[in-house]
Design an enzyme around this catalytic site. Structure first.
Site, mmCIF file in Angstrom:
data_model
loop_
_atom_site.group_PDB
_atom_site.id
_atom_site.type_symbol
_atom_site.label_atom_id
_atom_site.label_comp_id
_atom_site.label_asym_id
_atom_site.label_seq_id
_atom_site.Cartn_x
_atom_site.Cartn_y
_atom_site.Cartn_z
ATOM 1 N N SER A 1 -12.696 -6.100 8.334
ATOM 2 C CA SER A 1 -12.573 -4.395 7.717
ATOM 3 C C SER A 1 -13.365 -4.347 6.628
ATOM 4 O O SER A 1 -14.398 -4.409 6.131
ATOM 5 C CB SER A 1 -11.377 -5.988 6.530
ATOM 6 O OG SER A 1 -10.716 -5.717 5.401
ATOM 7 N N CYS B 1 0.840 -1.314 -0.265
ATOM 8 C CA CYS B 1 0.053 -0.170 -0.274
ATOM 9 C C CYS B 1 0.603 1.173 0.058
ATOM 10 O O CYS B 1 0.827 2.340 -0.201
ATOM 11 C CB CYS B 1 -0.473 0.195 1.223
ATOM 12 S SG CYS B 1 -1.347 -1.439 1.737
#
Length: 589
Positions: A492, A70
């Site tokens: 999540s 990321c």
């Protein structure tokens, strides 16, 4: 949008016609006058010239690290931002802050650090900006909590600011189909019940993530990326570009140029952009794209920094009236890269605007309104990534707020992809995720039960862990909609199935979820927006009288401090009083 009172012209007659007037800029404290000679000496030691020092100083903050894909490209992207800042006539100063990446923190004690990192990111950027007197901010973020953390500090400081997302990862492959990180988590569940063997699991692990970028579905990072664009904090189109796409550098340079324009024009500043209307727009984009339930934490937290009351129930009200139109994982079919290929989130924004679901008059960093930014966007035909509002996937948002005697302060559920919206069954109670995950791994539960996973709230965890390992295992076992799961923790953005999070008040403060016992009947109605346990007020009161608080294992350090300061999920799990209590903002120094 030009504000004469705030503007900083680049050709002020008082300064010889060719220099910046720093009388209104914070960097005057470190760069102007005899008293600043020591500060200028420090700047010169890093190679800055008289000309560089005379210009505005722009903080270029990144969450770069080697923890996860990321963030791995953020340092490279920052160099392009700095080129844009320089080209526009200001001096960039790059610095880093932390980030905790959920994909690696998930499923163990490391996840307690995740939500807490959001506030540390905001705090550390604030302290750097304050300590070095930077005049503006470009914030680069790559994964879940770093995006809201950067947006929060922009509202807190209220200096000219532009947000830039590092970008999504490209789709991976597993068994000939597009794959992402959730594919791997669900494969673990399939492996646990013998649906796939070791070789299949290894193939999934090796093929799902092809390189740099944040998790590919409409999980928290891509959800908050869309939020930044619809709120007007990002250059239009910049966030949707995948991390490895060559055009990312051009958008990064544009972001650097735009922030300098904001200095010259005196705005619009973050608190001109972050308004009640733009927050409603943000909630609408979450609902329309079936985005992460974590947005119900982050939008109130951003609002808090700007002094706006906008809690879980305000977010849920917008969810109720917004159609779900983007066919994105985990509830749908496609990944963020596919949305980019058909025109990006601008397609969703324009479709919602055209049907009255967004406020088009909100100002953005471009100086134009949201409606003006997308005026030329045309709806792409012959695709099924984004649906028309007249033919939505579901008529109300992909995320729904709940309330009832089990959740007086609210709860949240993602309905995107669910076939049934009502579930009733007996409770099976677990104190903490470890016990719950062990039971799920061993199939020590029954179809039709409501798993209650408690003492994982902001205080009780501490840290409000995400439960992707548990929910993905359930889905991998084929039980995604055959059981329900409720928690005072969170999920999540990649979670799917009948999973309710953010239940408040949390167990650690004696909320009703702390009083549930095995066998109690719980009813979840996502159509009516209710979450109840079939117990009377007298029953709950009697149990509350017997309840005693639990002590966590974290009695010192950062997580103790977080638990001591953090507020309820309903208000965004914030850790300080916010704009309501401030006497000035940094930009006013």
């Amino acid at each position: 949008m030009y504000d004469e009172k705030r503007a900083h012209p680049n050709a002020d007659p008082k300064n010889g016609g060719g220099e910046w007037d720093k009388s209104k800029l914070v960097s005057r404290y470190t760069t102007v006058g005899p008293d600043s000679a020591p500060h200028r000496a420090m700047l010169r030691a890093m190679g800055l010239t008289d000309e560089d020092i005379a210009k505005p100083l722009v903080g270029v903050a990144t969450c770069w690290n080697e923890a996860a894909p990321c963030n791995i490209k953020l340092a490279d992207i920052a160099q392009d931002v700095k080129k844009g800042v320089k080209a526009a006539g200001a001096t960039p100063r790059e610095f880093c802050t932390i980030t905790v990446t959920d994909g690696i923190a998930m499923g163990h004690e490391g996840m307690r650090s995740s939500l807490a990192s959001r506030d540390v990111i905001a705090d550390s950027v604030e302290l750097t900006m304050r300590g070095h007197c930077y005049d503006a901010l470009v914030g680069l973020a790559g994964c879940d909590k770093s995006l809201p953390g950067m947006m929060m500090v922009m509202a807190r400081l209220n200096v000219p600011s532009v947000f830039l997302y590092g970008g999504t990862i490209l789709p991976g492959k597993y068994k000939g189909k597009d794959a992402d990180i959730v594919t791997v988590y669900e494969a673990v569940g399939e492996h646990s019940v013998g649906k796939i063997d070791d070789a299949d699991l290894y193939a999934c692990e090796c093929g799902a993530l092809p390189g740099a970028g944040a998790c590919g579905g409409q999980f928290t990072a891509n959800t908050m990326s869309c939020v930044a664009e619809v709120m007007g904090l990002a250059v239009p189109g910049a966030n949707g570009v995948p991390a490895v796409d060559e055009s990312k550098g051009c958008f990064a340079q544009d972001s650097g140029k735009v922030v300098v324009d904001l200095i010259k024009n005196g705005g619009p500043l973050p608190r001109d952009i972050i308004t009640r209307k733009s927050l409603e727009n943000a909630a609408a984009i979450v609902a329309a794209t079936g985005g992460s339930t974590n947005a119900a934490l982050h939008l109130p937290a951003i609002a808090h920094e700007a002094g706006i009351k906008f809690d879980l129930f305000d977010v849920a009200e917008v969810f109720k009236r917004t159609p779900y139109i983007a066919n994105l994982r985990p509830g749908g079919t496609y990944l963020s890269k596919h949305l980019h290929d058909i025109g990006g989130v601008a397609v969703v924004i324009k479709e919602l605007l055209d049907h009255g679901y967004l406020h088009g008059d909100c100002i953005t960093v471009t100086g134009k309104t949201l409606a003006e930014n997308v005026a030329d966007v045309e709806f792409p035909e012959g695709q099924d990534v984004v649906f028309r509002c007249s033919n939505p996937i579901y008529p109300t948002g992909g995320v729904v707020g709940l309330q009832g005697n089990l959740a007086p302060e609210g709860a949240i559920v993602k309905i995107a992809g669910l076939k049934q919206l009502v579930f009733e069954g007996p409770a099976r109670v677990f104190d903490g995720e470890d016990a719950c995950y062990k039971a799920v791994s061993e199939r020590a539960y029954e179809e039709g039960e409501v798993i209650v996973l408690r003492y994982e709230g902001p205080k009780g965890g501490p840290g409000m862990k995400e439960m992707l390992s548990t929910t993905a295992a359930l889905y991998g076992q084929g039980m995604g909609e055959k059981i329900a799961l409720i928690t005072d923790g969170r999920f999540s953005g990649g979670t799917r199935g009948f999973c309710i999070g953010h239940v408040g008040p949390e167990a650690a403060v004696g909320g009703p979820i702390a009083l549930i016992r095995d066998g109690d009947i719980i009813r979840i109605d996502a159509e009516a927006g209710t979450l109840d346990v079939k117990l009377s007020e007298e029953d709950l009161a009697a149990r509350k009288a017997e309840w005693t608080p639990r002590q966590t294992n974290y009695q010192s350090g950062a997580l103790w401090k977080y638990a001591d300061q953090v507020g309820p999920a309903r208000g965004g799990a914030v850790t300080h009083p916010g704009a309501e209590k401030e006497t000035h903002t940094f930009v006013d120094l």
